[in-house]
Design a protein around this motif. Structure first.
Motif, PDB file in Angstrom:
ATOM      1  N   THR A  57       0.851  -1.193   0.000  1.00 30.42           N
ATOM      2  CA  THR A  57       0.000   0.000   0.000  1.00 30.42           C
ATOM      3  C   THR A  57       0.881   1.234   0.000  1.00 30.42           C
ATOM      4  O   THR A  57       1.696   1.422   0.907  1.00 30.42           O
ATOM      5  CB  THR A  57      -0.921   0.020   1.240  1.00 30.42           C
ATOM      6  N   LEU A  58       0.714   2.070  -1.024  1.00 28.29           N
ATOM      7  CA  LEU A  58       1.454   3.335  -1.133  1.00 28.29           C
ATOM      8  C   LEU A  58       0.540   4.458  -0.659  1.00 28.29           C
ATOM      9  O   LEU A  58      -0.344   4.892  -1.390  1.00 28.29           O
ATOM     10  CB  LEU A  58       1.866   3.585  -2.584  1.00 28.29           C
ATOM     11  N   ASN A  59       0.747   4.939   0.562  1.00 28.61           N
ATOM     12  CA  ASN A  59      -0.045   6.071   1.049  1.00 28.61           C
ATOM     13  C   ASN A  59       0.539   7.402   0.627  1.00 28.61           C
ATOM     14  O   ASN A  59      -0.123   8.436   0.762  1.00 28.61           O
ATOM     15  CB  ASN A  59      -0.186   5.996   2.572  1.00 28.61           C
ATOM     16  N   LEU A  70      14.491  -6.711  -7.975  1.00 25.06           N
ATOM     17  CA  LEU A  70      13.458  -6.602  -6.954  1.00 25.06           C
ATOM     18  C   LEU A  70      12.106  -6.821  -7.614  1.00 25.06           C
ATOM     19  O   LEU A  70      11.717  -6.083  -8.521  1.00 25.06           O
ATOM     20  CB  LEU A  70      13.486  -5.237  -6.267  1.00 25.06           C
ATOM     21  N   ALA A  71      11.399  -7.875  -7.180  1.00 24.86           N
ATOM     22  CA  ALA A  71      10.105  -8.238  -7.763  1.00 24.86           C
ATOM     23  C   ALA A  71       8.987  -8.016  -6.755  1.00 24.86           C
ATOM     24  O   ALA A  71       9.139  -8.329  -5.571  1.00 24.86           O
ATOM     25  CB  ALA A  71      10.118  -9.693  -8.209  1.00 24.86           C
ATOM     26  N   PHE A  72       7.870  -7.485  -7.258  1.00 27.51           N
ATOM     27  CA  PHE A  72       6.635  -7.370  -6.489  1.00 27.51           C
ATOM     28  C   PHE A  72       5.633  -8.304  -7.151  1.00 27.51           C
ATOM     29  O   PHE A  72       5.258  -8.090  -8.305  1.00 27.51           O
ATOM     30  CB  PHE A  72       6.105  -5.933  -6.499  1.00 27.51           C
ATOM     31  N   SER A  73       5.187  -9.345  -6.439  1.00 23.04           N
ATOM     32  CA  SER A  73       4.351 -10.355  -7.076  1.00 23.04           C
ATOM     33  C   SER A  73       2.920 -10.382  -6.556  1.00 23.04           C
ATOM     34  O   SER A  73       2.224 -11.374  -6.721  1.00 23.04           O
ATOM     35  CB  SER A  73       4.993 -11.736  -6.944  1.00 23.04           C
ATOM     36  N   ASN A  74       2.485  -9.294  -5.940  1.00 28.14           N
ATOM     37  CA  ASN A  74       1.097  -9.145  -5.550  1.00 28.14           C
ATOM     38  C   ASN A  74       0.679  -7.760  -6.015  1.00 28.14           C
ATOM     39  O   ASN A  74       1.408  -7.106  -6.762  1.00 28.14           O
ATOM     40  CB  ASN A  74       0.923  -9.325  -4.037  1.00 28.14           C
ATOM     41  N   ASN A  75      -0.477  -7.283  -5.575  1.00 30.57           N
ATOM     42  CA  ASN A  75      -0.905  -5.978  -6.058  1.00 30.57           C
ATOM     43  C   ASN A  75      -0.337  -4.846  -5.218  1.00 30.57           C
ATOM     44  O   ASN A  75      -0.008  -5.000  -4.052  1.00 30.57           O
ATOM     45  CB  ASN A  75      -2.425  -5.897  -6.163  1.00 30.57           C
ATOM     46  N   ILE A  76      -0.230  -3.685  -5.874  1.00 31.10           N
ATOM     47  CA  ILE A  76       0.194  -2.442  -5.246  1.00 31.10           C
ATOM     48  C   ILE A  76      -1.013  -1.516  -5.316  1.00 31.10           C
ATOM     49  O   ILE A  76      -1.570  -1.300  -6.396  1.00 31.10           O
ATOM     50  CB  ILE A  76       1.408  -1.827  -5.968  1.00 31.10           C
ATOM     51  N   ILE A  77      -1.425  -0.996  -4.157  1.00 28.40           N
ATOM     52  CA  ILE A  77      -2.625  -0.166  -4.073  1.00 28.40           C
ATOM     53  C   ILE A  77      -2.280   1.144  -3.383  1.00 28.40           C
ATOM     54  O   ILE A  77      -1.160   1.335  -2.920  1.00 28.40           O
ATOM     55  CB  ILE A  77      -3.749  -0.905  -3.314  1.00 28.40           C
ATOM     56  N   GLY A  78      -3.241   2.060  -3.276  1.00 24.65           N
ATOM     57  CA  GLY A  78      -3.084   3.273  -2.490  1.00 24.65           C
ATOM     58  C   GLY A  78      -3.069   4.534  -3.333  1.00 24.65           C
ATOM     59  O   GLY A  78      -3.158   4.507  -4.561  1.00 24.65           O
ATOM     60  N   ALA A  79      -2.961   5.662  -2.641  1.00 22.42           N
ATOM     61  CA  ALA A  79      -3.034   6.981  -3.271  1.00 22.42           C
ATOM     62  C   ALA A  79      -1.705   7.448  -3.842  1.00 22.42           C
ATOM     63  O   ALA A  79      -1.671   8.406  -4.614  1.00 22.42           O
ATOM     64  CB  ALA A  79      -3.537   8.005  -2.247  1.00 22.42           C
ATOM     65  N   GLY A  80      -0.614   6.814  -3.481  1.00 23.92           N
ATOM     66  CA  GLY A  80       0.708   7.266  -3.891  1.00 23.92           C
ATOM     67  C   GLY A  80       1.167   6.704  -5.217  1.00 23.92           C
ATOM     68  O   GLY A  80       0.476   5.923  -5.872  1.00 23.92           O
ATOM     69  N   ASN A  99      -3.215 -10.290  -9.109  1.00 22.31           N
ATOM     70  CA  ASN A  99      -4.049  -9.191  -8.609  1.00 22.31           C
ATOM     71  C   ASN A  99      -3.576  -7.878  -9.216  1.00 22.31           C
ATOM     72  O   ASN A  99      -2.405  -7.527  -9.111  1.00 22.31           O
ATOM     73  CB  ASN A  99      -3.977  -9.106  -7.080  1.00 22.31           C
ATOM     74  N   ALA A 100      -4.493  -7.130  -9.827  1.00 20.10           N
ATOM     75  CA  ALA A 100      -4.133  -5.889 -10.518  1.00 20.10           C
ATOM     76  C   ALA A 100      -3.645  -4.816  -9.555  1.00 20.10           C
ATOM     77  O   ALA A 100      -4.172  -4.660  -8.453  1.00 20.10           O
ATOM     78  CB  ALA A 100      -5.336  -5.358 -11.296  1.00 20.10           C
ATOM     79  N   ASN A 101      -2.636  -4.071  -9.995  1.00 21.09           N
ATOM     80  CA  ASN A 101      -2.207  -2.870  -9.274  1.00 21.09           C
ATOM     81  C   ASN A 101      -3.260  -1.796  -9.499  1.00 21.09           C
ATOM     82  O   ASN A 101      -3.752  -1.625 -10.621  1.00 21.09           O
ATOM     83  CB  ASN A 101      -0.858  -2.379  -9.798  1.00 21.09           C
ATOM     84  N   THR A 102      -3.611  -1.061  -8.434  1.00 23.91           N
ATOM     85  CA  THR A 102      -4.623  -0.011  -8.547  1.00 23.91           C
ATOM     86  C   THR A 102      -4.169   1.306  -7.928  1.00 23.91           C
ATOM     87  O   THR A 102      -4.981   2.199  -7.714  1.00 23.91           O
ATOM     88  CB  THR A 102      -5.942  -0.449  -7.877  1.00 23.91           C
ATOM     89  N   PHE A 103      -2.881   1.455  -7.633  1.00 28.13           N
ATOM     90  CA  PHE A 103      -2.418   2.690  -6.998  1.00 28.13           C
ATOM     91  C   PHE A 103      -2.662   3.878  -7.932  1.00 28.13           C
ATOM     92  O   PHE A 103      -2.669   3.750  -9.153  1.00 28.13           O
ATOM     93  CB  PHE A 103      -0.958   2.589  -6.548  1.00 28.13           C
ATOM     94  N   SER A 104      -2.877   5.050  -7.339  1.00 29.65           N
ATOM     95  CA  SER A 104      -3.312   6.230  -8.086  1.00 29.65           C
ATOM     96  C   SER A 104      -2.182   7.053  -8.682  1.00 29.65           C
ATOM     97  O   SER A 104      -2.403   7.805  -9.627  1.00 29.65           O
ATOM     98  CB  SER A 104      -4.129   7.154  -7.166  1.00 29.65           C
ATOM     99  N   GLY A 105      -0.993   6.951  -8.129  1.00 29.84           N
ATOM    100  CA  GLY A 105       0.099   7.814  -8.553  1.00 29.84           C
ATOM    101  C   GLY A 105       0.820   7.325  -9.795  1.00 29.84           C
ATOM    102  O   GLY A 105       0.453   6.328 -10.421  1.00 29.84           O
ATOM    103  N   THR A 106       1.864   8.042 -10.120  1.00 28.52           N
ATOM    104  CA  THR A 106       2.693   7.776 -11.293  1.00 28.52           C
ATOM    105  C   THR A 106       3.676   6.646 -11.015  1.00 28.52           C
ATOM    106  O   THR A 106       4.192   6.525  -9.907  1.00 28.52           O
ATOM    107  CB  THR A 106       3.467   9.053 -11.682  1.00 28.52           C
ATOM    108  N   THR A 107       3.945   5.854 -12.046  1.00 27.88           N
ATOM    109  CA  THR A 107       5.051   4.900 -12.024  1.00 27.88           C
ATOM    110  C   THR A 107       6.189   5.552 -12.796  1.00 27.88           C
ATOM    111  O   THR A 107       6.031   5.858 -13.979  1.00 27.88           O
ATOM    112  CB  THR A 107       4.664   3.573 -12.708  1.00 27.88           C
ATOM    113  N   ALA A 108       7.315   5.798 -12.132  1.00 26.46           N
ATOM    114  CA  ALA A 108       8.468   6.429 -12.777  1.00 26.46           C
ATOM    115  C   ALA A 108       9.659   5.481 -12.719  1.00 26.46           C
ATOM    116  O   ALA A 108      10.010   4.991 -11.640  1.00 26.46           O
ATOM    117  CB  ALA A 108       8.813   7.754 -12.096  1.00 26.46           C
ATOM    118  N   VAL A 109      10.253   5.223 -13.870  1.00 27.55           N
ATOM    119  CA  VAL A 109      11.441   4.375 -13.951  1.00 27.55           C
ATOM    120  C   VAL A 109      12.617   5.300 -14.231  1.00 27.55           C
ATOM    121  O   VAL A 109      12.777   5.798 -15.341  1.00 27.55           O
ATOM    122  CB  VAL A 109      11.308   3.310 -15.061  1.00 27.55           C
TER     123      VAL A 109
END
Length: 189
Positions: A57-59, A70-80, A99-109
């Motif tokens: 959860t990204l607050n 570094l792998a994230f293998s579940n969903n990422i959620i939150g306002a960040g 599980n789909a990621n639903t976080f609201s913020g930008t993904t920046a690489v």
């Protein structure tokens, strides 16, 4: 420190990174434990081959770095949002899972490569995607079809690449100041 009851890798009660906090993983695979991020700076660093399998959860907008994979293998959620950075020459990040990621913020690489391998349609990048920061070669590589939300704007900066890996994906507006888009057959620069 953590007692055995609350050690990393235990799914309950989960881990929270508050302002000023940080977790460093060294070739560690964290199981179904949830992670809540309240730290707007660099909250999670990793080296070697590491992974986090619990929900994240990204607050707040946060930065994650690795010197390896570094792998994230579940969903990422939150306002960040999440910035994938680092000082290594070619860090690899992976968004995967069912599980789909639903976080609201930008993904920046801003360093290395983000591999997208969600099995849910449009499940990896739910919103705006920014690739590159004008320094080095930074990119996104699809490992499965339909990873980026259909209306997600994509910004490509100097030194960036988007490799579709032979898969189809519809995205929103694409802004290229520089960079390369390829699908395994042709390249757009």
């Amino acid at each position: 420190g953590f007692g055995a009851t609350f050690a990393l890798g235990i799914s309950f009660p989960g881990t929270t990174i508050n302002a000023g906090g940080q977790i460093t993983l060294v070739s560690a695979d964290i199981g179904a434990e949830s992670l809540v991020i309240n730290e707007p700076g660099i909250s999670l660093t990793a080296s070697g081959s590491s992974s986090w399998s619990g929900q994240v959860t990204l607050n707040v907008d946060t930065t994650v770095t690795t010197g390896g994979t570094l792998a994230f293998s579940n969903n990422i959620i939150g306002a960040g949002g999440i910035t994938l950075g680092g000082s290594a020459s070619s860090p690899i990040y992976r968004f995967a899972g069912t599980n789909a990621n639903t976080f609201s913020g930008t993904t920046a690489v801003t360093a290395g490569t983000l591999q997208l391998a969600h099995t849910t349609v449009n499940g990896a990048v739910p919103g705006a995607l920014v690739i590159g920061n004008g320094s080095g070669v930074d990119g996104v590589r699809l490992l499965h079809v339909n990873q980026i939300a259909n209306d997600a704007p994509v910004t490509m900066n100097s030194g960036s690449f988007l490799n579709l890996g032979g898969f189809n994906d519809a995205v929103g507006d694409v802004t290229m100041t520089a960079g390369t888009v390829s699908n395994g057959i042709f390249t757009l620069t």
